[in-house]
Design a protein around this motif. Sequence first.
Motif, mmCIF file in Angstrom:
data_model
loop_
_atom_site.group_PDB
_atom_site.id
_atom_site.type_symbol
_atom_site.label_atom_id
_atom_site.label_comp_id
_atom_site.label_asym_id
_atom_site.label_seq_id
_atom_site.Cartn_x
_atom_site.Cartn_y
_atom_site.Cartn_z
ATOM 1 N N THR A 1 2.916 19.442 -17.935
ATOM 2 C CA THR A 1 3.281 18.231 -17.198
ATOM 3 C C THR A 1 2.173 17.839 -16.234
ATOM 4 O O THR A 1 1.771 16.673 -16.152
ATOM 5 N N TYR A 2 1.676 18.822 -15.505
ATOM 6 C CA TYR A 2 0.606 18.569 -14.538
ATOM 7 C C TYR A 2 -0.628 17.992 -15.223
ATOM 8 O O TYR A 2 -1.182 16.973 -14.782
ATOM 9 N N ASN A 3 -1.058 18.613 -16.286
ATOM 10 C CA ASN A 3 -2.278 18.169 -16.973
ATOM 11 C C ASN A 3 -2.118 16.767 -17.550
ATOM 12 O O ASN A 3 -3.057 15.965 -17.524
ATOM 13 N N ARG A 4 -0.942 16.464 -18.049
ATOM 14 C CA ARG A 4 -0.681 15.131 -18.584
ATOM 15 C C ARG A 4 -0.749 14.083 -17.469
ATOM 16 O O ARG A 4 -1.333 13.004 -17.636
ATOM 17 N N HIS A 5 -0.179 14.429 -16.312
ATOM 18 C CA HIS A 5 -0.191 13.496 -15.183
ATOM 19 C C HIS A 5 -1.606 13.297 -14.632
ATOM 20 O O HIS A 5 -1.969 12.189 -14.227
ATOM 21 N N LEU B 1 14.290 22.279 -5.776
ATOM 22 C CA LEU B 1 13.130 23.140 -5.601
ATOM 23 C C LEU B 1 11.856 22.303 -5.660
ATOM 24 O O LEU B 1 11.896 21.089 -5.887
ATOM 25 N N ASP B 2 10.750 22.983 -5.495
ATOM 26 C CA ASP B 2 9.393 22.427 -5.465
ATOM 27 C C ASP B 2 9.193 21.177 -6.321
ATOM 28 O O ASP B 2 9.342 21.205 -7.545
ATOM 29 N N GLY B 3 8.802 20.081 -5.675
ATOM 30 C CA GLY B 3 8.514 18.856 -6.414
ATOM 31 C C GLY B 3 7.334 18.997 -7.345
ATOM 32 O O GLY B 3 7.183 18.217 -8.295
ATOM 33 N N GLY B 4 6.489 20.015 -7.091
ATOM 34 C CA GLY B 4 5.321 20.219 -7.927
ATOM 35 C C GLY B 4 5.639 20.602 -9.356
ATOM 36 O O GLY B 4 4.767 20.506 -10.230
ATOM 37 N N VAL B 5 6.870 20.994 -9.613
ATOM 38 C CA VAL B 5 7.258 21.352 -10.984
ATOM 39 C C VAL B 5 7.175 20.137 -11.901
ATOM 40 O O VAL B 5 6.711 20.234 -13.045
ATOM 41 N N VAL B 6 7.604 18.987 -11.411
ATOM 42 C CA VAL B 6 7.631 17.797 -12.269
ATOM 43 C C VAL B 6 6.785 16.639 -11.747
ATOM 44 O O VAL B 6 6.500 15.695 -12.479
ATOM 45 N N GLU B 7 6.378 16.678 -10.483
ATOM 46 C CA GLU B 7 5.629 15.555 -9.905
ATOM 47 C C GLU B 7 4.692 16.077 -8.820
ATOM 48 O O GLU B 7 4.815 15.753 -7.636
ATOM 49 N N ALA B 8 3.716 16.891 -9.246
ATOM 50 C CA ALA B 8 2.794 17.502 -8.293
ATOM 51 C C ALA B 8 1.962 16.455 -7.564
ATOM 52 O O ALA B 8 1.622 16.616 -6.386
ATOM 53 N N ILE B 9 1.610 15.383 -8.268
ATOM 54 C CA ILE B 9 0.832 14.296 -7.662
ATOM 55 C C ILE B 9 1.730 13.048 -7.717
ATOM 56 O O ILE B 9 1.848 12.394 -8.753
ATOM 57 N N GLU C 1 -10.042 19.412 -7.430
ATOM 58 C CA GLU C 1 -11.231 18.647 -7.780
ATOM 59 C C GLU C 1 -11.036 17.874 -9.085
ATOM 60 O O GLU C 1 -10.201 18.244 -9.925
ATOM 61 N N LYS C 2 -11.812 16.816 -9.262
ATOM 62 C CA LYS C 2 -11.732 16.029 -10.487
ATOM 63 C C LYS C 2 -12.129 16.903 -11.675
ATOM 64 O O LYS C 2 -13.116 17.636 -11.624
ATOM 65 N N GLY C 3 -11.337 16.829 -12.722
ATOM 66 C CA GLY C 3 -11.598 17.626 -13.912
ATOM 67 C C GLY C 3 -10.791 18.900 -13.980
ATOM 68 O O GLY C 3 -10.757 19.562 -15.025
ATOM 69 N N TYR C 4 -10.114 19.250 -12.889
ATOM 70 C CA TYR C 4 -9.311 20.483 -12.903
ATOM 71 C C TYR C 4 -8.101 20.324 -13.828
ATOM 72 O O TYR C 4 -7.448 19.285 -13.840
ATOM 73 N N ARG C 5 -7.826 21.364 -14.588
ATOM 74 C CA ARG C 5 -6.625 21.426 -15.414
ATOM 75 C C ARG C 5 -5.935 22.759 -15.163
ATOM 76 O O ARG C 5 -6.586 23.793 -15.004
ATOM 77 N N LYS C 6 -4.632 22.726 -15.134
ATOM 78 C CA LYS C 6 -3.847 23.913 -14.805
ATOM 79 C C LYS C 6 -3.631 24.778 -16.036
ATOM 80 O O LYS C 6 -3.293 24.276 -17.116
ATOM 81 N N SER C 7 -3.795 26.083 -15.880
ATOM 82 C CA SER C 7 -3.550 27.037 -16.963
ATOM 83 C C SER C 7 -2.057 27.300 -17.089
ATOM 84 O O SER C 7 -1.299 27.125 -16.117
ATOM 85 N N ILE D 1 0.839 -1.200 0.000
ATOM 86 C CA ILE D 1 0.000 0.000 0.000
ATOM 87 C C ILE D 1 0.873 1.250 0.000
ATOM 88 O O ILE D 1 1.775 1.388 0.835
ATOM 89 N N ALA D 2 0.602 2.148 -0.941
ATOM 90 C CA ALA D 2 1.300 3.431 -0.992
ATOM 91 C C ALA D 2 0.278 4.558 -0.871
ATOM 92 O O ALA D 2 -0.824 4.469 -1.418
ATOM 93 N N LEU D 3 0.653 5.594 -0.153
ATOM 94 C CA LEU D 3 -0.163 6.799 -0.023
ATOM 95 C C LEU D 3 0.594 7.940 -0.674
ATOM 96 O O LEU D 3 1.767 8.182 -0.356
ATOM 97 N N CYS D 4 -0.058 8.652 -1.596
ATOM 98 C CA CYS D 4 0.588 9.718 -2.361
ATOM 99 C C CYS D 4 -0.199 11.011 -2.144
ATOM 100 O O CYS D 4 -1.400 11.053 -2.435
ATOM 101 N N ILE D 5 0.480 12.061 -1.652
ATOM 102 C CA ILE D 5 -0.215 13.268 -1.214
ATOM 103 C C ILE D 5 0.208 14.465 -2.061
ATOM 104 O O ILE D 5 1.382 14.848 -2.076
ATOM 105 N N GLN D 6 -0.757 15.053 -2.747
ATOM 106 C CA GLN D 6 -0.500 16.231 -3.573
ATOM 107 C C GLN D 6 -0.257 17.453 -2.693
ATOM 108 O O GLN D 6 -0.766 17.553 -1.578
ATOM 109 N N GLY D 7 0.515 18.401 -3.219
ATOM 110 C CA GLY D 7 0.753 19.658 -2.531
ATOM 111 C C GLY D 7 -0.245 20.713 -2.970
ATOM 112 O O GLY D 7 -1.381 20.418 -3.294
ATOM 113 N N GLY D 8 0.229 21.963 -2.983
ATOM 114 C CA GLY D 8 -0.654 23.055 -3.390
ATOM 115 C C GLY D 8 -0.712 24.186 -2.391
ATOM 116 O O GLY D 8 -1.709 24.904 -2.323
ATOM 117 N N GLY D 9 0.350 24.342 -1.571
ATOM 118 C CA GLY D 9 0.366 25.432 -0.612
ATOM 119 C C GLY D 9 -0.767 25.305 0.385
ATOM 120 O O GLY D 9 -0.985 24.247 0.984
#
Length: 284
Positions: free
Chosen positions: A222-226, A158-166, A186-192, A5-13
């Motif tokens: 990268t974020y949107n692709r992931h 620097l910030d892991g969110g640059v290449v691996e936000a989730i 939320e589900k369906g969100y895409r980054k501008s 079992i792995a738990l993966c936690i997104q950031g976002g300030g």
Amino acid sequence: MKPSIALCIQGGGARGAYAAGALRALLRLGFVADEVYGTSAGALLGVDFVTRDEERLEKMVLALATSRGFIRPSNYWKKGSIFDFHYLLEEMPETKLPFRQKVFLSSPTHFYAVSTSVSQGKVAYFSKNDTDFLAGLASSASLPPYSKPVKIGEDGYLDGGVVEAIPFHRALEENILHIVVVSTREKGYRKSPLDALSRRLGKRSYSDHPEFLKAYLETSNTYNRHVEEMDSLAESGRLFVLYPSIPPKVSVTCQNTKKLLALCHAGEEDTEKQENALRAYLSK
């Protein structure tokens, strides 16, 4: 034994307040992970999940909301980031908000803070057993363009969110059977795409690190692709994703106690509602 079992936690300030609530609920449900991966705020909160300190998760949200010195523009020149990580990771755990360090280090759960190498523009992982773990944890949450690289060894990070936000890819690569993701969008969100100011500041700040600058300018793609990959894997049953039921409408640097507590409680409620579905996923 191989982790199952792995738990993966997104950031976002400040949106990490949602993750804090979700983690509190997971602890109350008795959820245990063999491996935990956290990016940025997800890493800062994930350490408390490993120690199973449900109370500290909410207190952390309150502490950061009420600390006027933690987020301050002048910190950039004095401390290398607008965030005061010395206060957060060294002073506060010793005084205002004690941290169960011995429990953290002795826990059988493996913990990784996810960061980005500035020399390579690629993901980097810092294990809780690394001698430079605290620096790696700080780097994971060092938000560009408002932070200077954190020097660790011969490289900067620097910030892991640059290449691996989730941060679910390493768990996939290890073929871990069950992978639970805490999303702070939320589900369906895409980054501008980055706005003009962020692009300009990024080019000014990281021109000496072309690989990182390239990755930074491509953050949204990268974020949107992931996210598309994650959503597809969730739909097929490979991953289990805890999504916010409503968009978390707080800024990255929000310090409004009322808003952050409401977001934390939303994370708890959403996770509790998913208890049966989560247990069904883990039983497969």
